[in-house]
Every structure is written in structure tokens, then in C-alpha cells.
Write a protein that holds these residues in place. Structure first.
Motif, mmCIF file in Angstrom:
data_model
loop_
_atom_site.group_PDB
_atom_site.id
_atom_site.type_symbol
_atom_site.label_atom_id
_atom_site.label_comp_id
_atom_site.label_asym_id
_atom_site.label_seq_id
_atom_site.Cartn_x
_atom_site.Cartn_y
_atom_site.Cartn_z
ATOM 1 N N GLY A 260 0.820 -1.211 0.000
ATOM 2 C CA GLY A 260 0.000 0.000 0.000
ATOM 3 C C GLY A 260 0.853 1.260 0.000
ATOM 4 N N GLY B 249 0.993 4.187 -2.833
ATOM 5 C CA GLY B 249 0.796 5.601 -2.537
ATOM 6 C C GLY B 249 1.958 6.467 -2.982
ATOM 7 N N MET C 217 -9.792 -10.887 3.709
ATOM 8 C CA MET C 217 -11.251 -11.024 3.778
ATOM 9 C C MET C 217 -11.637 -12.488 4.008
ATOM 10 S SD MET C 217 -12.590 -8.079 3.555
ATOM 11 C CE MET C 217 -11.194 -7.636 4.560
ATOM 12 N N PHE D 191 -12.298 -1.691 -1.129
ATOM 13 C CA PHE D 191 -13.160 -2.255 -2.166
ATOM 14 C C PHE D 191 -13.937 -1.169 -2.898
ATOM 15 C CE2 PHE D 191 -12.485 -6.359 -0.010
ATOM 16 C CZ PHE D 191 -12.120 -7.089 -1.127
ATOM 17 N N ALA E 171 -4.395 3.185 7.299
ATOM 18 C CA ALA E 171 -3.316 2.201 7.213
ATOM 19 C C ALA E 171 -2.237 2.520 8.248
ATOM 20 C CB ALA E 171 -2.717 2.195 5.806
HETATM 21 C C1 HEM Z 1 -8.955 -5.199 3.095
HETATM 22 C C2 HEM Z 1 -9.081 -4.872 1.890
HETATM 23 C C3 HEM Z 1 -8.247 -3.854 1.163
HETATM 24 C C4 HEM Z 1 -8.485 -3.530 -0.127
HETATM 25 C C5 HEM Z 1 -9.568 -4.120 -1.004
HETATM 26 C C6 HEM Z 1 -7.540 -2.516 -0.516
HETATM 27 C C7 HEM Z 1 -7.496 -1.920 -1.762
HETATM 28 C C8 HEM Z 1 -6.732 -0.839 -2.100
HETATM 29 C C9 HEM Z 1 -6.861 -0.062 -3.288
HETATM 30 C C10 HEM Z 1 -7.854 -0.310 -4.399
HETATM 31 C C11 HEM Z 1 -5.944 0.915 -3.269
HETATM 32 C C12 HEM Z 1 -5.753 1.992 -4.317
HETATM 33 C C13 HEM Z 1 -4.816 1.529 -5.344
HETATM 34 C C14 HEM Z 1 -4.705 2.530 -6.451
HETATM 35 O O1 HEM Z 1 -5.086 3.681 -6.276
HETATM 36 O O2 HEM Z 1 -4.223 2.165 -7.497
HETATM 37 C C15 HEM Z 1 -5.224 0.772 -2.063
HETATM 38 C C16 HEM Z 1 -4.208 1.578 -1.681
HETATM 39 C C17 HEM Z 1 -3.607 1.487 -0.476
HETATM 40 N N1 HEM Z 1 -3.822 0.521 0.502
HETATM 41 FE FE1 HEM Z 1 -5.249 -0.874 0.491
HETATM 42 N N2 HEM Z 1 -6.721 -2.249 0.519
HETATM 43 C C18 HEM Z 1 -7.118 -3.048 1.579
HETATM 44 C C19 HEM Z 1 -6.562 -3.096 2.813
HETATM 45 C C20 HEM Z 1 -5.475 -2.374 3.184
HETATM 46 C C21 HEM Z 1 -4.845 -2.475 4.463
HETATM 47 C C22 HEM Z 1 -5.290 -3.388 5.596
HETATM 48 C C23 HEM Z 1 -3.817 -1.585 4.418
HETATM 49 C C24 HEM Z 1 -2.768 -1.253 5.455
HETATM 50 C C25 HEM Z 1 -2.629 -1.688 6.646
HETATM 51 C C26 HEM Z 1 -3.817 -0.925 3.137
HETATM 52 C C27 HEM Z 1 -2.935 0.073 2.739
HETATM 53 C C28 HEM Z 1 -3.019 0.802 1.569
HETATM 54 C C29 HEM Z 1 -2.264 2.012 1.279
HETATM 55 C C30 HEM Z 1 -1.284 2.696 2.191
HETATM 56 C C31 HEM Z 1 -2.651 2.430 -0.012
HETATM 57 C C32 HEM Z 1 -2.159 3.656 -0.757
HETATM 58 C C33 HEM Z 1 -3.269 4.666 -0.675
HETATM 59 C C34 HEM Z 1 -3.116 5.774 -1.638
HETATM 60 O O3 HEM Z 1 -2.097 6.448 -1.605
HETATM 61 O O4 HEM Z 1 -4.051 5.987 -2.424
HETATM 62 N N3 HEM Z 1 -4.828 -1.430 2.403
HETATM 63 N N4 HEM Z 1 -5.713 -0.305 -1.353
#
Ligand code: HEM
Ligand code: SF4
Lengths: 233, 365
Positions: A34, A38, A75, A148, A185
Motif C-alpha cells: 500500500g 501511494g 477477507m 473495495f 493504514a
Molecule cells: C482489506 C481490503 C483492502 C483492499 C480491497 C484494498 C485496496 C486498495 C486499493 C484499491 C488501493 C488503491 C490503489 C490505487 O489507487 O491504485 C489501495 C491503496 C492502499 N492501501 Fe489498500 N486495501 C485493503 C486493505 C489495506 C490495508 C489493511 C492496508 C494497510 C494496513 C492498506 C494500505 C493501503 C495504502 C497505504 C494504499 C495507498 C493509498 C493511496 O495512496 O491511495 N490497504 N488499497
């Protein structure tokens, strides 16, 4: 030598334990991937056409794929959690703010952690931990819903988007959803630091078998825990 | 324009050939995002459907949407205005002005009651009884509600009408809101953008003219054929995104090579519009193609999502400029140090306490 006599309490079923370690792995992967999503950077040798670079072992595309795969694993792991929850009382140690014990326990732990009370009462799970775990489940759900919501928009006509898309409209627009997802996060990671410390501390000073319980499922107490009612009728 | 007639009637009246008429219909079909098999539908609609009377109101805004609208290339805005719709009232383009024009508005509203299409450009300021935007001596909110009453449908042209726009930016001194915030019980189509793509404005009007009904809308009320995808998903720089090839600074080699603008703040991943497929000025270019990251001008609240050239907003910490990741790393570091100190103190207390209880236990023996 002094012998410590303890009673054994079966707290966590195997399902909750499997869930716990799957979740740990998934969140570690989700957080690292993640943060990359970002604030990405190029991994690989320079001078490659994007057509080929997309196949790099760590291209943005691959890392996003890993992020989404880990999200699905997270999930799916909840199936174990819910199964354990249904099966066994010990897997249901929720925060119970409507009980007196929750608040006296909170005060007890507060005084103990601020060094004003050298020993706290024995608990299967103390009030602060209960509140903390409630909070972290909340944060994980928030991540899942916001995650999601963003993910479904790859195809705005999909059922995934129909299900979670409205989240993108709750607060202004989708940009806010990215920000919430990113900030929460970090909050999960701050929780992890405290959680690991607290578990280690309890394990070392109280000898209830705090850490090993997440492997074996059992804890050991020489005095009956105050919240034993959550385990036995 | 006298009375409502169809597009084909108009072509005949002006001695334009059937061939030209059919060509126009093909163009319209394409612009509306309809499949080529629907050309015959469009032709028969253009033959029979009476042209729709349109009233176009201006509120709290900059008339930039008009500037875009009059540059529509296919269909030409002049065609739309003069041939395809009967534009009955549009204060910035009308030849008449002042009382006669306002008088005409009243007449049109009476004559086509329940039939006219209302296009609104601009936000609705509500503070101080709405005096921040006056048209013809009355507040805009008053005019809007009056004209909206008899409208068959309302088009919110531009981000101001659709979301509130720039004048709604914090702290929103005039309390500007969108049209749908003050008008209820009407079919409302959102056509956001600052400004919207000219062909999108004319396309939505054309759709209504030809079909007599509004186009399919998404959950936010935007026509799906123009707002059905994120810019990011139609962006020609997307391969660079997927490969992790990003512009870091506006003057670096990557920016000259045309890599993805994600890290310099591109809002393409959160923005719904047709810039990626229709582009602007008859397909000439669009911001990303010109090397500028998308600022998300058709998204709600884009005006407050600053800074535009950073992906994440800054977090207000005195005397520095930091984002969430920097704050997060410092917080995690401080917290780790904190728990280590707490652990050390706990150990000391534990040892002391242990010794005390040990001693008392001994005393009891
Ligand atoms: C549980 C289901 C989760 C889903 C479906 C999910 C999905 C996503 C999606 C779709 C993005 C955006 C990607 C993009 O813009 O191309 C994203 C970004 C990110 N995710 Fe998740 N995520 C989940 C859980 C988590 C968890 C548990 C963490 C951290 C502990 C996390 C940390 C991050 C971070 C830091 C980003 C970057 C955000 C940004 O700068 O836009 N995610 N995630
Ligand atoms: S330039 Fe913007 S819209 Fe295009 S791929 Fe990069 S982030 Fe997406």
C-alpha cells in the motif's frame, strides 16, 4: 523451590488462531504494498519500454496485484474468525461497556500502565485490550470498505461497484476515500506497535502465557480471572 | 424560433440535402456514444421529434462553461443553437437584453410549461438571502426556483451547478450550493467539469432532443456515456503507470518522455470524465496529453483538494511541510521509543514489586 499452581483456560479455538496469523501476514503485505502504491518508484533496469517493464517482478501492476490478493486473503480469513466466534465463548471476548467490570477494569489497567498501581487484577482479556481490539477490527473494516470502494471502480458497472461504490459518495468524492484508506493504514501500524509491546510485556511480567496463547489457545492463571464469566456460564 | 419542429423539418426549410442530414445523424450517433446499429433510430427521431425549447440560466460562476460550449465542434455549437434546439433564453448569448429579454423568459415559461429543458450554469449562493448573485433585479435562487417549476428536466452544466464549484471553496463565504441542493422533485442531470467538455454539453442536450428522455445516469446522476469511466482507465499514459514509470518533477527527463503524472498529483484515478476518449477542441489534446496532471475538475470538492501537484494533501504541522507518510514514520518511531521506555520502567517497577511481595511472603512464613 516455590511451585506455582495454575488452572488452564482454553481461550482461543484453532480457527481464531489461524485467522490471527493469516491477518498478521496479510496486513504486513498490505501495508508495504500500500505504501508503495501511494508513493511508487521504478524498480528494474532503466531504458525499458513500458510494454515490457510491466512484466518486471515488481512493477506497479504486480505490486497492486499483490495488494489486492492479500486483501482477498484478509477477507477470506474472516471466515475462520466468524466460525470460531460462533463455536466458542472464548472467541467472543468483546468490549462490554454496559458492564461495571469493563469500567473498573479500564481504571485498573489505566492505573497500572501509568505506574500508579503495581499489579492489576487477572483478566482473560483486560478492558483496554478489548477496547483496542474493537478499534482495530473497526479500522480493518474501514480499510476493507474504502479499499473495495476504490477497487470496484475499475468497472463502475460491476456488482462490486454497486455494492461498495456508494462509499465513494458518502464523503464528498473518491479522493477522500484514498486519503482515509491511506491514513487508517498508518493508524493500524501504530496499533500494531502498541499491541506487540503490550503482549510481550504481559507475557514477561504476568506469566499467563499471553503470546503462546495465540499458538496453543490456552492461558494459565493462578487466581481466577475477573472476566471468567465470558468463558464459562 | 416560431414553433417546435423537427431537425429534418429545419434541414428542408433551409434547403440542406438529405445526404447532409444523414451525415449529421451519423455524427450525432457517435457523439452520443450510441452503437452504429442505432443510426436508423437516430434518423427517425431526428425526422419526427420536435426540437426542445431550452432555457439557460446563469448563476454564481465565471461563464467559462459558455466559452467551452460555443467551441463545440461536433456538433458545432452554432448548429446546436440555431438548428438543433430552440434556445429560448440565454442571457449571455441573446441579442436582446434587459427587460424585453426577461419578459420573453416569462412568456416562454408560460408557453412551454412542463416541456422545456432547463440548463443551469453556476452555483446558487444562499447567504444573506441570496443577494450575492442577482439577475434582473432578483436573487438567482428566486429565479432558479421559479424557472425550475415548469421544467421537464434540468441539466446542471459545469461543476458549479453540479457541486457548488470554486465559490463553494472553504470557507464558502456566500454559502454556494449546487442546483440539486435547492431544487427537488425534478429530474436532474449532472454534467460536471470546469468547464465540461463542449461535446459533452451538446451531446447531453442532443440526447434529450432526439429521445425525449434523459440518458442513462450513474449513481451520482451523471450521464454514463460521458462519465462512465475514470480518466485513469482511459488514459494513454496508463502503461507508464502500470510499469511504475513516473514523472518526479515537471522538468525531468521522464516528463519530457511523457511518463505517468501520478506522483505530480494526477487526479485521474479519482476523476470521471471523457477527456481520455473525446479530448478537447475536436480531439486536439487534453491536460494530461499536454503534460499537466489532471486536477479532477469534474469531481466534487476538487477545489479544496490542494495542493494540486501533490498526490496527498499536506498535514498541518507548524513550520514544516509534511504528508501522511512522513508524519506516520515519525509517529511510529516516537511510539516505538515510547514503548521501549515504558517497558524499561515497567521492568523496574515489576522487579521492585516482586521483591516487596517476596519479602512479605518471607515475613509470613
Ligand atoms: C482489506 C481490503 C483492502 C483492499 C480491497 C484494498 C485496496 C486498495 C486499493 C484499491 C488501493 C488503491 C490503489 C490505487 O489507487 O491504485 C489501495 C491503496 C492502499 N492501501 Fe489498500 N486495501 C485493503 C486493505 C489495506 C490495508 C489493511 C492496508 C494497510 C494496513 C492498506 C494500505 C493501503 C495504502 C497505504 C494504499 C495507498 C493509498 C493511496 O495512496 O491511495 N490497504 N488499497
Ligand atoms: S497520468 Fe494520471 S490518469 Fe494517466 S495513468 Fe497516470 S495517474 Fe492515471
Amino acid at each position: 523451590m516455590k511451585v506455582r499452581t495454575v488452572a488452564v483456560y482454553y481461550v482461543f479455538t484453532i480457527w481464531t488462531r489461524i485467522f490471527h496469523w493469516l491477518m498478521v501476514g496479510a496486513i504486513a503485505v498490505l501495508f508495504c504494498t500500500g505504501l508503495y502504491i501511494g508513493n511508487p518508484f521504478y524498480i528494474g533496469s532503466q531504458g525499458v519500454e513500458p510494454t515490457f517493464a510491466v512484466n518486471n517482478w515488481a512493477s506497479m501492476s504486480t505490486i497492486r496485484f499483490i495488494h489486492f490478493a492479500a486483501a482477498y486473503i484478509l477477507m477470506a480469513s474472516f471466515i475462520f474468525r466468524i466460525y470460531g466466534f460462533i463455536l466458542h465463548r472464548g472467541d467472543r471476548m468483546l468490549p462490554k461497556p454496559w458492564t461495571k467490570l469493563f469500567w473498573t477494569g479500564m481504571l485498573d489497567m489505566g492505573l497500572h500502565y501509568s505506574f500508579l498501581r503495581s499489579e492489576h487484577r487477572p483478566y482473560l482479556r483486560n478492558s483496554m485490550a478489548r477496547a483496542g481490539y474493537g478499534g482495530v477490527y473497526g479500522m480493518i473494516f474501514l480499510e476493507a470498505f474504502t479499499g473495495f470502494a476504490m477497487y470496484g471502480q475499475i468497472n463502475p458497472n460491476s456488482w462490486l461497484s454497486k455494492l461498495f461504490g456508494p462509499i465513494n459518495h458518502l464523503l464528498l468524492d473518491e479522493y477522500v476515500v484514498h486519503i482515509i484508506h491511506h491514513y487508517v493504514a498508518w493508524m493500524i501500524i501504530l496499533f500494531v506497535i502498541i499491541h506487540v509491546y503490550m503482549a510481550t510485556r504481559a507475557d514477561m511480567s504476568e506469566k499467563y502465557g499471553e503470546i503462546s496463547a495465540m499458538f496453543s489457545g490456552v492461558k494459565f492463571y493462578d487466581k481466577e480471572p475477573d472476566d471468567v464469566g465470558d468463558l464459562k456460564e | 424560433m416560431k414553433d417546435v419542429e423537427s431537425l429534418w423539418d429545419l434541414f428542408q426549410k433551409r434547403n440542406v440535402s438529405r445526404r447532409n442530414f444523414l451525415k449529421t445523424c451519423v455524427t450525432i450517433t457517435g457523439i452520443l456514444g450510441l452503437s452504429p446499429s442505432l443510426i436508423s433510430d437516430v434518423v427517425s427521431a431526428a425526422e419526427k421529434q420536435p426540437l426542445v425549447p431550452v432555457i439557460w440560466l446563469h448563476g454564481h460562476e465565471c461563464t467559462g462553461c459558455d466559452e467551452a460550449f460555443i467551441r463545440s465542434q461536433s456538433p458545432f455549437a452554432s448548429d446546436v443553437l440555431l438548428n438543433m434546439i430552440s434556445m429560448e433564453y440565454m442571457d449571455v448569448l441573446a441579442a436582446a437584453a434587459g427587460e424585453p429579454l426577461e419578459h420573453h423568459l416569462q412568456e416562454v415559461m408560460k408557453k412551454y410549461n412542463g416541456k422545456y429543458l432547463l440548463a443551469v450554469e453556476g452555483a446558487v449562493p444562499l447567504n444573506d438571502d441570496g443577494i450575492h448573485c442577482m439577475v434582473g433585479g432578483k436573487t438567482f435562487v428566486h429565479n432558479l426556483k421559479e424557472v425550475a417549476k415548469g421544467a421537464a428536466a434540468i441539466i446542471e452544466v459545469g461543476s458549479c451547478a453540479a457541486w457548488g464549484g470554486i465559490q463553494a471553496a472553504k470557507p464558502n463565504p456566500t454559502k454556494s450550493v449546487s442546483v440539486s441542493d435547492v431544487v427537488s422533485g425534478k429530474t436532474i442531470i449532472k454534467v460536471p467539469g470546469c468547464p465540461p467538455i463542449p461535446e459533452v454539453i451538446t451531446g447531453v442536450i442532443m440526447h434529450y432532443t432526439l429521445y425525449g428522455q434523459i440518458p442513462p445516469l450513474d449513481s451520482k446522476g451523471r450521464p454514463k456515456q460521458f462519465f462512465g469511466n475514470r480518466i485513469h482507465d482511459t488514459c494513454y499514459r496508463r502503461p507508464f503507470f502500470d510499469s511504475g514509470m513516473f514523472v518526479e518533477k515537471f522538468d525531468d527527463a521522464a516528463s519530457k518522455a511523457g511518463w505517468c503524472l501520478y506522483k505530480v498529483g494526477c487526479r485521474g484515478p479519482e476523476t470521471y470524465n471523457s477527456c481520455g476518449n473525446l479530448r478537447w477542441w475536436n480531439g486536439l489534446s487534453y491536460p494530461i496529453q499536454s503534460g499537466a496532471p489532471c486536477i479532477g475538475c469534474s469531481a466534487n470538492n476538487f477545489w479544496d483538494n490542494d495542493p494540486f501537484y501533490n498526490r496527498m494533501p499536506n498535514i498541518p504541522v507548524p513550520n514544516t511541510i509534511v504528508n501522511a507518510d512522513q508524519v506516520g514514520i515519525v509517529a511510529a518511531g516516537a511510539l516505538t521509543a515510547g514503548v521501549i521506555i515504558h517497558g524499561a520502567l515497567s521492568t523496574i517497577q515489576h522487579k521492585k514489586h516482586h521483591k516487596e511481595t517476596h519479602d512479605t511472603e518471607k515475613d509470613n512464613e
